[in-house]
Write a protein that holds these residues in place. Structure first.
Motif, PDB file in Angstrom:
ATOM      1  N   LEU A  66     -30.208  58.146  14.065  1.00  0.00           N
ATOM      2  CA  LEU A  66     -30.697  59.313  13.309  1.00  0.00           C
ATOM      3  C   LEU A  66     -29.604  60.040  12.550  1.00  0.00           C
ATOM      4  CD1 LEU A  66     -33.472  61.003  15.587  1.00  0.00           C
ATOM      5  CD2 LEU A  66     -33.963  59.509  13.785  1.00  0.00           C
ATOM      6  N   ARG A  67     -28.494  60.122  13.337  1.00  0.00           N
ATOM      7  CA  ARG A  67     -27.652  60.780  12.653  1.00  0.00           C
ATOM      8  C   ARG A  67     -26.723  60.132  11.372  1.00  0.00           C
ATOM      9  NH1 ARG A  67     -23.290  63.398  16.820  1.00  0.00           N
ATOM     10  NH2 ARG A  67     -22.365  64.108  14.807  1.00  0.00           N
ATOM     11  N   VAL A  68     -26.668  58.710  11.612  1.00  0.00           N
ATOM     12  CA  VAL A  68     -26.004  57.721  10.664  1.00  0.00           C
ATOM     13  C   VAL A  68     -26.913  57.299   9.681  1.00  0.00           C
ATOM     14  CG1 VAL A  68     -24.510  55.758  10.253  1.00  0.00           C
ATOM     15  CG2 VAL A  68     -24.248  57.055  12.484  1.00  0.00           C
ATOM     16  N   ALA A  69     -27.919  56.812  10.247  1.00  0.00           N
ATOM     17  CA  ALA A  69     -29.053  56.220   9.014  1.00  0.00           C
ATOM     18  C   ALA A  69     -29.674  57.289   8.383  1.00  0.00           C
ATOM     19  CB  ALA A  69     -29.629  55.153   9.636  1.00  0.00           C
ATOM     20  N   LYS A  70     -30.078  58.417   8.737  1.00  0.00           N
ATOM     21  CA  LYS A  70     -31.128  59.230   8.476  1.00  0.00           C
ATOM     22  C   LYS A  70     -30.316  60.728   7.914  1.00  0.00           C
ATOM     23  CE  LYS A  70     -34.360  56.158   8.923  1.00  0.00           C
ATOM     24  NZ  LYS A  70     -34.920  55.862   7.579  1.00  0.00           N
ATOM     25  N   GLY A  71     -28.945  60.681   8.246  1.00  0.00           N
ATOM     26  CA  GLY A  71     -28.377  61.957   7.792  1.00  0.00           C
ATOM     27  C   GLY A  71     -28.808  63.001   8.615  1.00  0.00           C
ATOM     28  N   PHE A  72     -29.325  62.998  10.068  1.00  0.00           N
ATOM     29  CA  PHE A  72     -29.566  64.357  10.733  1.00  0.00           C
ATOM     30  C   PHE A  72     -28.358  64.783  11.316  1.00  0.00           C
ATOM     31  CE2 PHE A  72     -34.234  63.827  12.108  1.00  0.00           C
ATOM     32  CZ  PHE A  72     -34.741  63.475  10.722  1.00  0.00           C
ATOM     33  N   PRO A  73     -28.184  66.252  11.184  1.00  0.00           N
ATOM     34  CA  PRO A  73     -27.360  66.851  11.960  1.00  0.00           C
ATOM     35  C   PRO A  73     -27.245  66.556  13.625  1.00  0.00           C
ATOM     36  CG  PRO A  73     -28.806  68.301  11.317  1.00  0.00           C
ATOM     37  CD  PRO A  73     -29.309  67.067  10.748  1.00  0.00           C
ATOM     38  N   ALA A  74     -26.327  66.689  14.230  1.00  0.00           N
ATOM     39  CA  ALA A  74     -26.223  66.472  15.774  1.00  0.00           C
ATOM     40  C   ALA A  74     -27.449  67.101  16.254  1.00  0.00           C
ATOM     41  CB  ALA A  74     -25.047  66.918  16.255  1.00  0.00           C
ATOM     42  N   ASP A  75     -27.773  68.421  16.364  1.00  0.00           N
ATOM     43  CA  ASP A  75     -29.030  68.952  16.898  1.00  0.00           C
ATOM     44  C   ASP A  75     -30.165  68.642  16.682  1.00  0.00           C
ATOM     45  OD1 ASP A  75     -28.774  70.091  14.480  1.00  0.00           O
ATOM     46  OD2 ASP A  75     -28.960  72.233  15.140  1.00  0.00           O
ATOM     47  N   LEU A  76     -30.523  68.278  15.383  1.00  0.00           N
ATOM     48  CA  LEU A  76     -31.846  67.722  14.929  1.00  0.00           C
ATOM     49  C   LEU A  76     -31.785  66.531  15.736  1.00  0.00           C
ATOM     50  CD1 LEU A  76     -34.311  68.580  13.366  1.00  0.00           C
ATOM     51  CD2 LEU A  76     -33.227  67.500  11.454  1.00  0.00           C
ATOM     52  N   ALA A  77     -30.808  65.471  15.581  1.00  0.00           N
ATOM     53  CA  ALA A  77     -30.742  64.286  16.114  1.00  0.00           C
ATOM     54  C   ALA A  77     -31.312  64.072  17.468  1.00  0.00           C
ATOM     55  CB  ALA A  77     -29.553  63.255  15.799  1.00  0.00           C
ATOM     56  N   SER A  78     -30.552  65.262  18.120  1.00  0.00           N
ATOM     57  CA  SER A  78     -30.917  65.407  19.637  1.00  0.00           C
ATOM     58  C   SER A  78     -32.544  65.836  19.856  1.00  0.00           C
ATOM     59  CB  SER A  78     -29.966  66.274  20.438  1.00  0.00           C
ATOM     60  OG  SER A  78     -28.756  65.840  20.365  1.00  0.00           O
ATOM     61  N   GLY A  79     -33.012  66.524  18.931  1.00  0.00           N
ATOM     62  CA  GLY A  79     -34.227  67.109  18.973  1.00  0.00           C
ATOM     63  C   GLY A  79     -35.233  65.931  18.874  1.00  0.00           C
ATOM     64  N   GLY A  80     -34.799  64.859  17.841  1.00  0.00           N
ATOM     65  CA  GLY A  80     -35.870  63.721  17.858  1.00  0.00           C
ATOM     66  C   GLY A  80     -35.826  62.883  19.027  1.00  0.00           C
ATOM     67  N   PHE A  81     -34.414  62.805  19.628  1.00  0.00           N
ATOM     68  CA  PHE A  81     -34.500  62.136  21.040  1.00  0.00           C
ATOM     69  C   PHE A  81     -35.429  62.755  21.908  1.00  0.00           C
ATOM     70  CE2 PHE A  81     -32.032  60.990  24.828  1.00  0.00           C
ATOM     71  CZ  PHE A  81     -32.135  59.497  24.748  1.00  0.00           C
ATOM     72  N   ALA A  82     -35.378  64.048  21.803  1.00  0.00           N
ATOM     73  CA  ALA A  82     -36.235  64.804  22.892  1.00  0.00           C
ATOM     74  C   ALA A  82     -37.631  64.631  22.715  1.00  0.00           C
ATOM     75  CB  ALA A  82     -36.042  66.091  22.737  1.00  0.00           C
ATOM     76  N   ALA A  83     -37.855  64.606  21.328  1.00  0.00           N
ATOM     77  CA  ALA A  83     -39.409  64.271  20.760  1.00  0.00           C
ATOM     78  C   ALA A  83     -39.996  62.778  21.628  1.00  0.00           C
ATOM     79  CB  ALA A  83     -39.635  64.340  19.469  1.00  0.00           C
ATOM     80  N   LEU A  84     -38.769  61.970  21.584  1.00  0.00           N
ATOM     81  CA  LEU A  84     -39.413  60.509  22.181  1.00  0.00           C
ATOM     82  C   LEU A  84     -40.097  60.723  23.499  1.00  0.00           C
ATOM     83  CD1 LEU A  84     -39.111  57.565  21.587  1.00  0.00           C
ATOM     84  CD2 LEU A  84     -36.986  57.745  22.871  1.00  0.00           C
ATOM     85  N   PHE A  85     -39.451  61.527  24.293  1.00  0.00           N
ATOM     86  CA  PHE A  85     -39.565  61.894  25.799  1.00  0.00           C
ATOM     87  C   PHE A  85     -40.760  62.777  26.009  1.00  0.00           C
ATOM     88  CE2 PHE A  85     -35.430  60.011  25.679  1.00  0.00           C
ATOM     89  CZ  PHE A  85     -35.627  58.964  26.219  1.00  0.00           C
ATOM     90  N   LEU A  86     -40.664  63.918  25.155  1.00  0.00           N
ATOM     91  CA  LEU A  86     -41.735  64.721  25.150  1.00  0.00           C
ATOM     92  C   LEU A  86     -43.178  64.073  24.881  1.00  0.00           C
ATOM     93  CD1 LEU A  86     -40.055  67.917  23.694  1.00  0.00           C
ATOM     94  CD2 LEU A  86     -40.530  67.581  25.977  1.00  0.00           C
ATOM     95  N   VAL A  87     -43.011  63.276  23.996  1.00  0.00           N
ATOM     96  CA  VAL A  87     -44.480  62.572  23.614  1.00  0.00           C
ATOM     97  C   VAL A  87     -44.858  61.753  24.663  1.00  0.00           C
ATOM     98  CG1 VAL A  87     -45.415  60.731  22.071  1.00  0.00           C
ATOM     99  CG2 VAL A  87     -44.281  62.928  21.228  1.00  0.00           C
ATOM    100  N   GLY A  88     -43.857  61.093  25.164  1.00  0.00           N
ATOM    101  CA  GLY A  88     -43.912  60.029  26.431  1.00  0.00           C
ATOM    102  C   GLY A  88     -44.424  60.830  27.666  1.00  0.00           C
ATOM    103  N   ALA A  89     -44.151  61.876  27.974  1.00  0.00           N
ATOM    104  CA  ALA A  89     -44.555  62.748  29.085  1.00  0.00           C
ATOM    105  C   ALA A  89     -46.105  62.878  28.993  1.00  0.00           C
ATOM    106  CB  ALA A  89     -43.623  64.095  29.340  1.00  0.00           C
ATOM    107  N   VAL A  90     -46.676  63.056  27.910  1.00  0.00           N
ATOM    108  CA  VAL A  90     -48.004  63.549  27.452  1.00  0.00           C
ATOM    109  C   VAL A  90     -48.695  62.062  27.487  1.00  0.00           C
ATOM    110  CG1 VAL A  90     -49.679  64.334  25.917  1.00  0.00           C
ATOM    111  CG2 VAL A  90     -47.470  65.589  26.275  1.00  0.00           C
ATOM    112  N   VAL A  91     -47.996  61.225  26.606  1.00  0.00           N
ATOM    113  CA  VAL A  91     -48.859  59.882  26.660  1.00  0.00           C
ATOM    114  C   VAL A  91     -49.145  59.127  27.983  1.00  0.00           C
ATOM    115  CG1 VAL A  91     -48.841  57.686  25.311  1.00  0.00           C
ATOM    116  CG2 VAL A  91     -48.429  59.835  24.058  1.00  0.00           C
TER     117      VAL A  91
END
Length: 409
Positions: free
Chosen positions: A257-282
């Protein structure tokens, strides 16, 4: 030794997910899994800092992930077989103790080689934990097994979300090494809780020549029996392709997300967190669906969703589009494990359930552990987009295999 419920009263036999003896142990082993996953997955959002501090390349970082996941995979069969012969408690507490030592080593690593050694100890200790944990869940739950597996596997996703938040917090106030202090504390507390609450005694494995020979013979017998099942061979192929994709994403999604999509570090970590938050529900929802509908069909649908979402992620631009693609990718990717694990447990005989599960996990996690090295290699020589495009191919093939299995039932 007893893995069943003979020592429990009628009230304790009830399959309670959150209370009673069954609920207490389910929550405890799930907390242990949460902490293990937090410690392993916090390395991903911390990876740029780790690479800069230790002066290592993308491929070297990928090798560390492969070593950790590879040793984790190698521990699945012996831990499963031992959990059929020893008490679940013996393996769970031993695994937690080793992981504590490994994370402490990672936190204090002065060089890349020491870092690799810490990753190896974490992998070995973590390898002792999940198979007896899942076997214990199967001991405790029958009618509600799908829901129990959904909750237990979702606890790992809670760990992934916690890892992302932990990474952001420690990088804001301290160095990457600080992230492992709370992980070690929770793991030690979980080991103590299992020691106090689990009613089983401790056993020690036999290490004499006769026991080793018997273990080798058992491994050969298990491998031959599992290989003789054509459907299981196809299940393992599909799960290996999934594991290759999952371990690659778990290791490199924030950096992608940081290199290919240009996300800053905190937003990239947020995308990573979303992966697991969605998983915890799904995951619990997927487990319930697998209890109501054909599990192979539910698993195939999950992989199809993940493949479509990853294609969208590769093509997306802009924060909102990329974020939606990550959420959809998480929904498909995380719906798969509880359904497939319950499906696999349905095919194993009770007397060898732990060993058979461990053997299959060794295969698909071991093959999947090559994923981070693949991503590091391709990203270092081409691009992260090219590396993740290869993961899309893995999901498509896996989905086709499971669809074929669902139609053949």
């Amino acid at each position: 030794m007893s893995h069943g419920r003979a020592e429990e009263t009628d009230d304790e036999v009830r399959e309670r997910l959150l209370t009673g003896y069954t609920g207490r142990l389910l929550l405890t082993v799930s907390l242990g899994w949460t902490a293990i996953q937090t410690g392993r997955l916090v390395l991903s959002p911390l990876l740029p800092s780790v690479m800069a501090d230790l002066a290592i390349t993308e491929f070297q970082a990928g090798l560390a992930f492969t070593l950790l996941w590879g040793l984790y995979a190698l521990g699945q069969y012996p831990s499963g077989r031992l959990s059929d012969r020893l008490t679940r408690k013996s393996l769970l507490v031993a695994g937690l103790s080793l992981v504590v030592v490994g994370f402490a080593a990672l936190a204090s690593a002065p060089t890349y080689l020491f870092y690799l050694a810490g990753a190896a100890v974490v992998g070995a200790g973590a390898g002792l934990y999940p198979t007896p944990a899942r076997a214990l869940v199967s001991d405790l739950f029958v009618e509600r097994r799908g829901q129990a597996f959904g909750l237990h596997t979702a606890s790992g996703d809670v760990g992934g979300a916690a890892a992302a938040g932990l990474a952001v917090a420690v990088l804001a106030v301290a160095g990457w090494r600080t992230a492992f202090a709370p992980v070690v504390a929770v793991l030690a507390g979980t080991a103590l809780a299992l020691h106090v609450w689990a009613r089983e005694a401790y056993d020690r494995p036999r290490t004499d020549r006769e026991a080793v020979a018997a273990g080798v013979a058992d491994a050969r017998t298990t491998a031959a029996r599992l290989w003789a099942n054509p459907r299981l061979r196809w299940y393992l192929l599909a799960y290996a392709l999934y594991a290759f994709t999952w371990q690659s994403a778990a290791g490199f999604l924030p950096t992608f997300l940081r290199v290919a999509k240009g996300f800053p570090a905190d937003l990239a970590s947020g995308g990573f967190a979303a992966l697991f938050l969605v998983g915890a529900v799904v995951k619990p929802l997927a487990g319930s669906l697998g209890d109501r509908f054909p599990r192979a069909a539910v698993a195939a649908g999950a992989l199809a969703v993940a493949a479509g979402a990853l294609a969208g992620l590769l093509a997306a631009s802009g924060t909102v589009a990329v974020g939606l693609a990550v959420v959809a990718f998480a929904a498909g990717l995380m719906a798969y494990p509880p359904v497939m694990q319950a499906l696999l447990m349905d095919t194993f005989p009770d007397g060898s359930m732990g060993g058979d599960l461990g053997a299959t996990r060794t295969v698909y996690i071991g093959l999947g552990s090559l994923g981070p090295s693949y991503v590091g290699f391709v990203a270092g020589r081409a691009s992260y987009e090219a590396a993740f495009a290869g993961l899309l191919g893995c999901l498509l093939v896996g989905a086709a295999v499971v669809v074929g299995l669902a139609r053949s039932r």
